[in-house]
Scaffold this motif. Structure first.
Motif, PDB file in Angstrom:
ATOM      1  N   TYR A  25     -29.780 -64.720 -26.420  1.00 24.59           N
ATOM      2  CA  TYR A  25     -29.766 -65.255 -24.516  1.00 24.59           C
ATOM      3  C   TYR A  25     -30.035 -66.989 -24.051  1.00 24.59           C
ATOM      4  O   TYR A  25     -31.195 -67.217 -24.791  1.00 24.59           O
ATOM      5  CB  TYR A  25     -30.846 -64.532 -24.021  1.00 24.59           C
ATOM      6  CG  TYR A  25     -30.513 -64.749 -22.283  1.00 24.59           C
ATOM      7  CD1 TYR A  25     -29.643 -64.011 -21.253  1.00 24.59           C
ATOM      8  CD2 TYR A  25     -31.055 -65.565 -21.518  1.00 24.59           C
ATOM      9  CE1 TYR A  25     -29.909 -64.319 -19.907  1.00 24.59           C
ATOM     10  CE2 TYR A  25     -30.902 -65.769 -20.159  1.00 24.59           C
ATOM     11  CZ  TYR A  25     -30.080 -65.126 -19.434  1.00 24.59           C
ATOM     12  OH  TYR A  25     -29.688 -65.390 -18.482  1.00 24.59           O
ATOM     13  N   CYS A  27     -35.691 -62.175 -19.898  1.00 28.01           N
ATOM     14  CA  CYS A  27     -35.104 -61.502 -21.180  1.00 28.01           C
ATOM     15  C   CYS A  27     -36.005 -60.419 -21.414  1.00 28.01           C
ATOM     16  O   CYS A  27     -36.240 -59.411 -22.162  1.00 28.01           O
ATOM     17  CB  CYS A  27     -35.101 -62.414 -22.077  1.00 28.01           C
ATOM     18  SG  CYS A  27     -33.532 -63.540 -22.025  1.00 28.01           S
ATOM     19  N   GLU A  81     -36.086 -73.516 -16.246  1.00 26.14           N
ATOM     20  CA  GLU A  81     -36.503 -72.207 -16.882  1.00 26.14           C
ATOM     21  C   GLU A  81     -36.426 -71.564 -18.065  1.00 26.14           C
ATOM     22  O   GLU A  81     -36.775 -70.220 -18.524  1.00 26.14           O
ATOM     23  CB  GLU A  81     -34.895 -71.955 -15.861  1.00 26.14           C
ATOM     24  CG  GLU A  81     -34.623 -71.670 -14.410  1.00 26.14           C
ATOM     25  CD  GLU A  81     -32.754 -71.254 -14.384  1.00 26.14           C
ATOM     26  OE1 GLU A  81     -32.177 -70.840 -14.970  1.00 26.14           O
ATOM     27  OE2 GLU A  81     -32.724 -71.457 -12.946  1.00 26.14           O
ATOM     28  N   ALA A  82     -36.286 -72.630 -18.535  1.00 27.15           N
ATOM     29  CA  ALA A  82     -36.817 -72.424 -20.029  1.00 27.15           C
ATOM     30  C   ALA A  82     -36.902 -73.389 -21.197  1.00 27.15           C
ATOM     31  O   ALA A  82     -36.278 -74.256 -20.996  1.00 27.15           O
ATOM     32  CB  ALA A  82     -35.382 -71.964 -21.003  1.00 27.15           C
ATOM     33  N   VAL A 111     -29.666 -70.672 -23.258  1.00 31.68           N
ATOM     34  CA  VAL A 111     -29.952 -71.390 -22.061  1.00 31.68           C
ATOM     35  C   VAL A 111     -30.409 -72.701 -23.541  1.00 31.68           C
ATOM     36  O   VAL A 111     -30.255 -73.342 -23.800  1.00 31.68           O
ATOM     37  CB  VAL A 111     -31.628 -70.864 -22.117  1.00 31.68           C
ATOM     38  CG1 VAL A 111     -31.290 -69.329 -21.004  1.00 31.68           C
ATOM     39  CG2 VAL A 111     -32.756 -70.943 -23.058  1.00 31.68           C
ATOM     40  N   SER A 123     -36.285 -67.758 -17.751  1.00 33.03           N
ATOM     41  CA  SER A 123     -35.668 -66.798 -18.460  1.00 33.03           C
ATOM     42  C   SER A 123     -36.139 -65.978 -20.034  1.00 33.03           C
ATOM     43  O   SER A 123     -34.913 -64.995 -19.785  1.00 33.03           O
ATOM     44  CB  SER A 123     -34.255 -68.393 -19.468  1.00 33.03           C
ATOM     45  OG  SER A 123     -33.244 -68.937 -18.434  1.00 33.03           O
ATOM     46  N   PRO A 130     -34.211 -65.155 -25.573  1.00 29.10           N
ATOM     47  CA  PRO A 130     -33.753 -66.258 -24.933  1.00 29.10           C
ATOM     48  C   PRO A 130     -33.858 -67.587 -26.504  1.00 29.10           C
ATOM     49  O   PRO A 130     -35.080 -67.605 -27.220  1.00 29.10           O
ATOM     50  CB  PRO A 130     -35.008 -66.528 -24.112  1.00 29.10           C
ATOM     51  CG  PRO A 130     -36.218 -65.979 -24.710  1.00 29.10           C
ATOM     52  CD  PRO A 130     -35.767 -64.864 -24.943  1.00 29.10           C
ATOM     53  N   SER A 145     -25.023 -65.271 -22.015  1.00 31.65           N
ATOM     54  CA  SER A 145     -25.735 -67.077 -20.941  1.00 31.65           C
ATOM     55  C   SER A 145     -26.874 -66.274 -19.723  1.00 31.65           C
ATOM     56  O   SER A 145     -26.461 -65.213 -18.495  1.00 31.65           O
ATOM     57  CB  SER A 145     -25.085 -68.286 -21.175  1.00 31.65           C
ATOM     58  OG  SER A 145     -25.463 -69.295 -21.076  1.00 31.65           O
ATOM     59  N   GLY A 146     -27.019 -67.752 -19.472  1.00 29.08           N
ATOM     60  CA  GLY A 146     -27.702 -67.175 -17.681  1.00 29.08           C
ATOM     61  C   GLY A 146     -27.452 -68.971 -17.256  1.00 29.08           C
ATOM     62  O   GLY A 146     -28.163 -68.920 -15.827  1.00 29.08           O
ATOM     63  N   GLU A 147     -26.165 -69.399 -17.733  1.00 32.28           N
ATOM     64  CA  GLU A 147     -26.344 -70.565 -17.486  1.00 32.28           C
ATOM     65  C   GLU A 147     -24.760 -70.573 -16.591  1.00 32.28           C
ATOM     66  O   GLU A 147     -24.558 -72.276 -16.552  1.00 32.28           O
ATOM     67  CB  GLU A 147     -26.590 -71.575 -19.144  1.00 32.28           C
ATOM     68  CG  GLU A 147     -27.950 -71.785 -19.485  1.00 32.28           C
ATOM     69  CD  GLU A 147     -28.615 -72.307 -18.684  1.00 32.28           C
ATOM     70  OE1 GLU A 147     -27.907 -73.480 -17.367  1.00 32.28           O
ATOM     71  OE2 GLU A 147     -30.194 -72.254 -18.855  1.00 32.28           O
TER      72      GLU A 147
END
Length: 614
Positions: free
Chosen positions: A89, A113, A96-97, A91, A109, A126, A146-148
């Motif tokens: 994942y 996860c 957030e990370a 980031v 993040s 992550p 990805s969460g970006e």
């Protein structure tokens, strides 16, 4: 005996016929029982207490429990469980990370996860990339998710994407102490930097009125180097990017106005992972987003704690370890009449105010535990002695004065700014500074207000000293004094909290003061920890809630009585209806008895005629 029995029979018959009529009229009985039950139910509903209003939302722990999941999605995910040992994942370094002291990744993040790992039974790991490397990893399928990535029409054609999993505001970063941007704009266009392949530029450009040149950078390190070299005047990015600049002492971060939010999604380029995205989207559509909000808030608190601990000394970290349990909590003193900073709410029987909310936030960020050094309200002079003796390590507010300099310590950062002022009855004329000399002025004993008044008006002789704020305002209301030396906050205390209108700021002095905590002179370590924690707390929001708050207990008392009045009205209505029904039943019974008597009389007369004939 016969008459008494007859009366009792008729009396019992009246109640019997009134509530349960004769002739086995079951429908009438059902009506009365139902009506009585309805009255009781109405009374109970009116008096029923309100719930606490807390939001209830589902927490999905298995993808099979998510509403709307298809058999095909279940089969595809079960196949992934057999074939894949985990997912990457991707980031960027952000709020957030971030890397914790252990080397693990913390923040939203990481929490997200953890939830995904539980939901699908496959580990989601992550992994932090630079922005340009992240985009390359997504394109090459090195990274699975990805969460970006923000949602655009173009990206939806290339990625499988959920709805929003987080919303980020836009901020800008500048070198501290640099020339102001509106000054630069007078002699040349501004130079702004943006991350390549983001939508930040198109979000902010409609709201920038000055002329500006655009510079794209590939990652945050390049953005900082561009700021440092002077190539750009400011770098625009999402709010989470501040974590990437936290180790640079010469960078300031500020909000961009108007507030613009840049939502991001969970995305993948791999078609075989589309069922994962689809199930997460179904969960979002079925209120899982509320759970993500909880995770986001928790993750941000984790970031603030991380940010603080990076700047703590070893001695400060040890102090926190020693005072992180209720058994060794830090005692603090609290003023009981200093609304909105610190006060004891007699109606609700609890301590309240800005300082108490800030202390709770300090506990949340640092892990320290605080406890009041006293349970009952104590006069100000006694509180100072408690603080000076060390019976309390800290006090909710202590104004810095020359006389106190050697006796106490102060936090350099404050949680509110206030102004000194002379208060008066609202009908009293407005005075000038010169007229203060000829006015009767009330002051509160041993307070900074009193010390500053004596310093500013050394020749003033007509002052009266009171032990607390309540006494001095009672004197003002009676007309014993013309003015009271205090602050704007003290006026809020009288009008908003005590609900005593009729006072005003008569003369406000231009000298502000910072509201902050005071410390025992031997509590240097605690002072330093609190001073480092205060900038991480949104004290403006906390202060705003209290300065705008109006208690209005009179209305609350009236509102509390309304359900009882309505319940009483319902009860009286039911009683009247039942009495009316009883009266009608009695009249019906009497009518029935009269008919029976006439029939009985006729029978007797007929019997007598028959006997005469015989």
């Amino acid at each position: 005996m016969g008459k008494e029995t007859d009366k009792a029979t008729r009396r019992n018959g009246f109640f019997r016929d009134a509530f349960f009529p004769a002739r086995n009229d079951k429908w009438t009985k059902l009506f009365l029982v139902g009506f009585f039950s309805l009255c009781v139910f109405g009374f109970v509903v009116v008096l029923e207490k309100e719930t606490d209003g807390s939001l209830v939302y589902p927490i999905y722990t298995s993808f099979r429990d998510v509403p709307g999941v298809t058999d095909e999605e279940v089969a595809a995910i079960e196949d992934l469980q057999k074939r894949r040992k985990g997912f990457v994942y991707a980031v960027t370094l952000s709020t957030e990370a971030f890397y914790e002291s252990s080397g693990d990744i913390g923040g939203y993040s990481a929490l997200f996860c953890e939830w995904l790992s539980t939901l699908f039974g496959i580990p989601f790991k992550p992994t932090i990339y630079k922005w340009d490397d992240l985009m390359d990893a997504m394109e090459s399928l090195e990274a699975d998710f990805s969460g970006e990535i923000s949602t655009t029409e173009e990206r939806r054609e290339r990625y499988f994407m959920t709805g929003d999993i987080a919303e980020r505001s836009v901020k800008y970063m500048r070198l501290a102490g640099g020339e102001r941007m509106f000054t630069i704009a007078k002699y040349r266009p501004l130079r702004f930097g943006f991350l390549r392949n983001t939508i930040t530029l198109e979000l902010v450009s409609p709201f920038i009125e000055e002329k500006f040149e655009i510079f794209f950078v590939n990652n945050y390190e390049e953005a900082y180097n561009s700021l440092k070299s002077g190539q750009i005047d400011a770098f625009f990015g999402s709010s989470v990017a501040e974590a990437a600049f936290e180790f640079y002492d010469n960078v300031t971060v500020a909000d961009f106005f108007p507030f613009i939010y840049n939502p991001v999604s969970m995305a993948t380029r791999n078609p075989e992972l589309q069922p994962i995205v689809s199930v997460v989207q179904r969960a979002l559509e079925n209120e899982a987003f509320y759970y993500l909000i909880q995770l986001y808030n928790q993750g941000y608190r984790d970031y603030l704690r991380h940010k603080l601990f990076v700047h703590l000394t070893q001695e400060e970290q040890l102090y926190i370890l020693e005072h992180s349990s209720s058994d060794n909590a830090i005692p603090f003193a609290a003023t009981y009449d200093n609304y909105p900073v610190s006060f004891y709410n007699e109606r609700e029987k609890e301590w309240q105010g800005i300082a108490f909310d800030v202390i709770r936030e300090i506990e949340e960020i640092t892990g320290l535990r605080f406890v009041p050094a006293h349970h009952l309200p104590i006069e100000w002079t006694v509180l100072l002695r408690i603080l000076e003796k060390g019976e309390a390590a800290m006090i909710t507010e202590l104004i810095r004065t020359r006389e106190r300099e050697e006796r106490f310590l102060w936090a350099n950062n404050s949680f509110q700014t206030d102004y000194y002022a002379l208060l008066s009855n609202s009908r009293y004329k407005n005075v000038t500074a010169h007229e203060v000399l000829y006015s009767k002025v009330g002051i509160i004993d041993a307070t900074a207000y009193a010390e500053f008044f004596r310093n500013w008006f050394p020749s003033h002789t007509n002052t009266l000293v009171y032990s607390n704020a309540i006494e001095v305002f009672n004197a003002l209301e009676r007309g014993d004094v013309d003015l009271v030396m205090a602050t704007r906050n003290l006026l809020l205390s009288v009008t908003n909290y005590m609900e005593r209108p009729g006072f005003k700021i008569n003369l406000q002095f231009g000298r502000p003061y910072a509201s902050t905590f005071g410390f025992n002179v031997r509590e240097e370590v605690l002072r330093s920890i609190v001073d480092k924690a205060l900038p991480l707390i949104d004290t403006a929001v906390i202060t705003g809630r209290w300065t705008r708050r109006v208690f209005d207990y009179k209305s609350k008392i009236l509102e509390a009585r309304i359900p009882w009045l309505v319940g009483l009205a319902i009860t009286l209505f039911c009683v009247i209806v039942l009495l009316t029904l009883a009266l009608l039943a009695r009249l019906q019974t009497e009518k029935h008895l009269k008919v029976m008597l006439r029939e009985r009389r006729k029978d007797l007369e007929a019997h007598e005629v028959f006997q005469d004939k015989i």
